[in-house]
Enzyme design. Structure first.
Site, PDB file in Angstrom:
ATOM      1  N   ARG A 252       6.619   4.899  -6.328  1.00 35.39           N
ATOM      2  CA  ARG A 252       6.173   4.983  -4.894  1.00 35.39           C
ATOM      3  C   ARG A 252       7.091   4.174  -3.895  1.00 35.39           C
ATOM      4  O   ARG A 252       7.194   3.088  -4.041  1.00 35.39           O
ATOM      5  CB  ARG A 252       4.802   4.823  -4.787  1.00 35.39           C
ATOM      6  N   HIS A 256       1.102  -0.212  -1.298  1.00 31.27           N
ATOM      7  CA  HIS A 256      -0.055   0.132  -1.956  1.00 31.27           C
ATOM      8  C   HIS A 256      -1.068   0.936  -1.126  1.00 31.27           C
ATOM      9  O   HIS A 256      -1.461   1.988  -1.493  1.00 31.27           O
ATOM     10  CB  HIS A 256      -0.789  -1.037  -2.804  1.00 31.27           C
ATOM     11  N   TYR A 265       6.176  -8.821  -3.124  1.00 35.53           N
ATOM     12  CA  TYR A 265       6.188  -8.714  -4.651  1.00 35.53           C
ATOM     13  C   TYR A 265       7.221  -7.854  -5.149  1.00 35.53           C
ATOM     14  O   TYR A 265       7.284  -7.775  -6.627  1.00 35.53           O
ATOM     15  CB  TYR A 265       4.897  -8.571  -5.006  1.00 35.53           C
TER      16      TYR A 265
END
Length: 355
Positions: A252, A256, A265
Site C-alpha cells: 500500500r 494506514h 516507521y
C-alpha cells in the site's frame, strides 16, 4: 517455507504473460475490464483522500496500491455469494456491487453506509481486527447446512493473523469443511509494525498447514493471478472441498489511515519505487502496449465516465441530511438495555436544556 510457498505470478512486472496456462485465454476485453475496475477503485480512493483533507468526510482508510488484490478477488465470486470486508476493502465491495453513494455515507458516519444494495450479500466493514473471519466461517457453514453452493470470501491484513479470531476461524472452517476463502493482503506492516516483528513465520500461507487447509501465495499486484487463483479456491469451496487460505503479497503506497504518518516507521521512498515497478495498473498498461492494444482515447473516455459516476455519488451523499446523534443509542442491542435507555434519556435531557 519460502520455497514451499513460492509466489504465483501470471503477468510479471514488465507486462509479460509468463505462464503457458493462460495463453489463448487472456482476451483484450478481459484485460480492459480488469484495468477499468482497478482504475475506478483508484480514482475513488484518491477522491476520498481529497474529501477527507477538505473536511467533507471523516478519517479515511486508503488502499491505493492494493487494487489488484481486492478487485481481482471480488470478481472471482458471483451473485449470491458472501463478502466480508475489513475497514480497508471498499475496492472489493464496490467491485462486488456496493453503491458508491453508500460507501461515501459510511465515511460521514451514516448508518446507510454499511447497508449494501438489495440482493448483495456484503457485510458491513469490520473495524475490530479479524472478527470478520468468524462471521464468514459461520455464514459459510450455515450455507453448507442449508445445502446451497454459496461461498464466503473474507478479507484481512497481515496483522489479523496474530489474532485469536484468525486461528479459531481457520480451525472451525477446516473441521467442518466450510466453503470459505480466507483472503489475506500482506502489505508488510500491521499499522506501524513490520511483519518480521509480529511473527516468526516466513509466510502467512504456511499458517494454513496447522489446520490442513490448502494455502497459496500469490503476487497481489498481478490481477490475473489474483483472479485465477481466487476463482480456483472459490470453485473448491463451491464443490464441497472446504476452505482455502490465500496470501496476496502486495504494497500500500499511503498511510494506514489519513490520521497516520507512515514516514515515522517505514521508508516512503519504497512507495515511490514501487509506483514505477510493481504497480498493478502500470503492469496492465505495459501488457496492453506490448500487444499494441493501448488506447489513450479509451483511457480518457473511461476516466471521464468514472469521474462522472463518482461526482454523482458525492452529490447524492451530500444531499443526505447529517446523522442525528440519537442514532448512537440505536442498533446496539436488539432490545435496548436499561443502561442504553438511561444514556439516551440523559442525552435528550441535555438537548432539551434540562441538564
Amino acid at each position: 517455507m519460502l520455497k514451499q510457498f513460492p509466489i504465483t505470478q501470471y503477468i510479471n512486472e514488465e507486462g509479460e504473460l509468463n505462464t503457458n496456462e493462460m495463453k489463448g485465454e487472456v482476451s483484450l476485453d478481459l484485460i480492459k475490464m480488469f484495468y477499468q475496475k482497478m482504475l475506478r477503485a483508484r480514482m475513488m480512493d484518491k477522491k476520498c483522500v481529497n474529501l477527507q483533507r477538505q473536511g467533507r468526510i471523516g478519517t479515511y482508510v486508503q488502499y491505493e496500491g492494493q487494487e489488484a488484490a481486492q478487485v481481482g478477488s471480488a470478481l472471482a465470486i458471483e451473485e449470491g455469494d458472501w463478502m466480508f470486508p475489513s475497514y480497508r476493502d471498499h475496492a472489493a465491495t464496490m467491485t462486488f456491487g456496493h453503491s458508491l453513494r453508500n460507501l461515501l455515507l459510511y465515511w460521514v458516519g451514516r448508518i446507510e453506509g454499511g447497508i449494501p444494495p438489495e440482493g448483495k450479500n456484503i457485510f458491513p466493514p469490520a473495524v475490530p481486527i479479524a472478527s470478520q473471519l468468524l462471521h464468514a466461517t459461520g455464514v459459510a457453514w450455515a450455507e453448507k447446512k442449508k445445502n446451497t453452493d454459496r461461498v464466503s470470501l473474507v478479507y484481512f491484513g497481515d496483522g489479523a493473523t496474530s489474532e485469536g479470531d484468525f486461528h479459531e476461524g481457520l480451525n472451525f472452517a477446516s473441521v467442518f469443511r466450510s466453503p470459505v476463502v480466507f483472503f489475506n493482503q500482506n502489505n508488510g506492516y500491521a499499522i506501524s509494525v513490520p511483519t518480521e516483528k509480529q511473527m516468526n513465520s516466513k509466510t502467512i500461507a504456511q499458517k494454513g498447514l496447522g489446520y490442513d487447509i490448502p494455502s497459496i501465495r500469490i503476487d497481489g499486484n498481478d490481477i490475473l493471478a489474483v483472479f485465477m487463483e481466487t476463482q480456483k479456491a472459490v470453485e473448491r469451496a463451491r464443490n464441497g472441498e472446504g476452505p482455502t487460505l490465500i496470501e496476496a503479497v502486495t504494497w500500500r503506497y499511503g498511510a494506514h489511515t489519513t490520521a497516520d504518518d507512515p514516514s515515522k516507521y517505514r521508508d516512503q521512498s519504497e512507495s515511490d519505487r514501487r509506483r514505477t515497478t510493481t504497480d498493478p495498473l502500470l503492469r496492465l498498461e505495459k501488457y496492453l502496449k506490448q500487444q499494441n492494444n493501448w488506447d489513450e482515447e479509451w483511457l480518457a473516455e473511461t476516466e471521464q465516465e468514472i469521474t462522472d459516476e463518482i461526482n454523482t455519488a458525492l452529490a447524492e451523499m451530500e444531499d443526505v441530511p447529517e446523522a442525528e446523534i440519537e442514532q448512537l443509542f440505536s442498533h446496539v442491542f436488539e432490545k435496548p438495555t436499561w443502561t442504553i435507555e438511561q444514556q439516551r434519556e440523559h442525552h435528550m435531557s441535555i438537548k432539551r436544556g434540562q441538564v
